[in-house]
Design an enzyme around this catalytic site. Structure first.
Site, PDB file in Angstrom:
ATOM      1  N   ASN A 176     -95.566 -55.915   1.538  1.00 32.17           N
ATOM      2  CA  ASN A 176     -96.547 -56.981   1.367  1.00 32.17           C
ATOM      3  C   ASN A 176     -97.612 -56.409   0.433  1.00 32.17           C
ATOM      4  OD1 ASN A 176     -98.538 -58.870   1.621  1.00 32.17           O
ATOM      5  ND2 ASN A 176     -98.662 -58.772   3.862  1.00 32.17           N
ATOM      6  N   ARG A 226     -92.990 -60.165   0.909  1.00 35.77           N
ATOM      7  CA  ARG A 226     -93.751 -61.337   1.325  1.00 35.77           C
ATOM      8  C   ARG A 226     -94.381 -61.926   0.063  1.00 35.77           C
ATOM      9  NH1 ARG A 226     -99.756 -61.774   3.245  1.00 35.77           N
ATOM     10  NH2 ARG A 226     -99.771 -63.952   3.870  1.00 35.77           N
ATOM     11  N   HIS A 230     -98.591 -69.078   6.649  1.00 39.84           N
ATOM     12  CA  HIS A 230     -98.151 -68.432   7.902  1.00 39.84           C
ATOM     13  C   HIS A 230     -96.772 -68.930   8.322  1.00 39.84           C
ATOM     14  CE1 HIS A 230    -102.601 -67.829   9.345  1.00 39.84           C
ATOM     15  NE2 HIS A 230    -102.141 -66.709   8.803  1.00 39.84           N
TER      16      HIS A 230
END
Ligand code: ADP
Length: 406
Positions: free
Chosen positions: A7, A95, A184
């Protein structure tokens, strides 16, 4: 099979290495303050290898490529490494914050995917460029491992038009992509799957409201396993009160701030994203401290908690109406998993909707998936620890296998 999840932020790389034989993380860490004077690398080897190890070292990390090289050095270190060579990494999962409308699922990264992530930069000007940097350096360092993009927005691509459109001139949607996207998604998707497993029912038959309360916070209304509405919008600023983000405000507020207080666009952006939420209301953005202050009688902290939970209750009511019937309400994220007082305030007064908390169960501090509703509660109330990085690793495995036809 080892899958490496990264990430990448503008000055950081957060990572976890998974052994997919048992879905366990074997190493994790963070390279931070990349490009700054006081760079830092924190590397942790997880206990299940029998050698728990964690160390933070000040390092000069001039750029992301050097940062990722240092991380790889730790992973293969002769003393505390968890793999012999980087070629053991079967695939890399990234991500990626904003997939816009281009991506409804995770995907193997190729030139076309990179171009589409780049096209979405106007929608996520801080995050997508950093994610692209992460992809670029990982491709250079792991040239033989497939790379997969897992988007925060993809799970919410099933939201219908009536829920994702803002009532603005339609051209803004068609030409500029101005609409609600939601974020999310990895967490909402993971906890809804885990809830279905726990309830021993197919997810495709369940209606759930998932409440992710971390530093950022959002809720999703999930109809038969698919996201049908969510609280975040074009950006993660919309919806719930967060650590430092305001969540919903009157859209005319920026005009007031500009006209009356002569604030610039940049100052308004900072105010709404970094100085509002819990921090704006009581000076503290960390919920643990807010709870401690409120318990010791601090009025601003008590009010901040009330505003925080009132907004959640309001959305529970709204999503109840959207879903028409509800099977389960699911709490997750650092606050949702660990703050019984917040869960209590969120469920307060909702017995009429079939939501009844059991005081003792709610105080259970287990780290496992658990039920906190009373035996009278018509709706099942769950706490489900989220594992966003594991979900990214699982998606990566699924997508690579599919691309290879197995
Ligand atoms: P992120 O969104 O950055 O992943 P987390 O999901 O870890 O963040 O959530 C961070 C929030 O969780 C912080 O506000 C922190 O205070 C809160 N939190 C963590 N543990 C507890 C706890 N035991 N009680 C109350 N709040 C907690």
């Amino acid at each position: 099979m080892k899958i490496f999840v990264i990430n990448t932020g503008s000055s950081s790389i957060k990572y976890k290495l998974f052994d997919m034989a048992n879905d366990r993380a074997i190493a994790s860490g963070l390279a931070e303050k990349i490009g700054e004077a006081d760079g830092m690398l924190t590397h942790e080897v997880t206990e299940d290898k029998g050698r728990p190890w964690k160390k933070s070292t000040e390092r000069d990390i001039p750029d992301h490529r050097q940062g990722l090289n240092l991380i790889v050095d730790s992973l293969v270190h002769p003393e505390y490494g968890v793999i012999g060579d980087k070629s053991e990494i079967w695939a890399v999962g990234h991500r990626v914050v904003h997939g816009g409308e281009a991506f409804k699922a995770s995907i193997i990264i190729d030139e076309r995917v990179i171009a589409a992530i780049r096209e979405n930069i106007p929608l996520a000007p801080l995050h997508n460029p950093a994610n692209l940097t992460g992809i670029e350096v990982a491709q250079a360092i792991f040239p033989d491992s497939p790379q997969v993009a897992v988007f925060d927005t993809a799970f919410h691509q099933t939201i219908p038009k009536k829920a994702f459109l803002y009532a603005l001139p339609y051209d803004l949607y068609e030409k500029e992509g101005v609409r609600r996207y939601g974020f999310h998604g990895t967490s909402h998707s993971y906890v809804s799957e885990k809830s279905a497993e726990y309830l021993n029912q197919p997810l495709s038959k369940l209606n759930l409201i998932t409440i992710h309360l971390g530093n950022g916070a959002s809720m999703a209304a999930i109809r038969r396993g698919k996201s049908t509405d969510t609280t975040m919008g074009l950006t993660p600023l919309e919806g719930l009160v967060m650590g430092t983000r305001s969540g919903d405000v009157d859209p005319a507020l920026p005009f007031f701030l500009a006209d009356h207080l002569k604030m610039s666009l940049g100052q308004i952006d900072t105010l709404l994203n970094k100085e509002s939420g819990l921090k704006g209301l009581c000076g503290i953005n960390d919920m643990r401290e807010v709870l401690q202050k409120a318990a010791s009688g601090n009025e601003a902290a008590t009010v901040a908690m009330e505003v925080y939970c009132y907004r959640i209750r309001k959305y529970i009511g709204g999503f109840f109406a959207v879903l028409e019937y509800l099977d389960g309400l699911v709490f997750t994220g650092g606050i949702g998993e660990n703050a019984p007082e917040i869960r209590r305030l969120c469920c307060q007064g909702l017995a009429g909707l079939g939501i009844e908390l059991d005081t003792e169960r709610n105080l259970n501090t287990s780290k496992e998936i658990r039920e906190i509703g009373s035996s009278n509660s018509r709706i099942r109330l769950l706490v489900v620890p989220t594992k966003e990085e594991l979900k990214i690793a699982q998606e990566t495995k699924k997508v690579v296998r599919k691309s290879r036809g197995n």
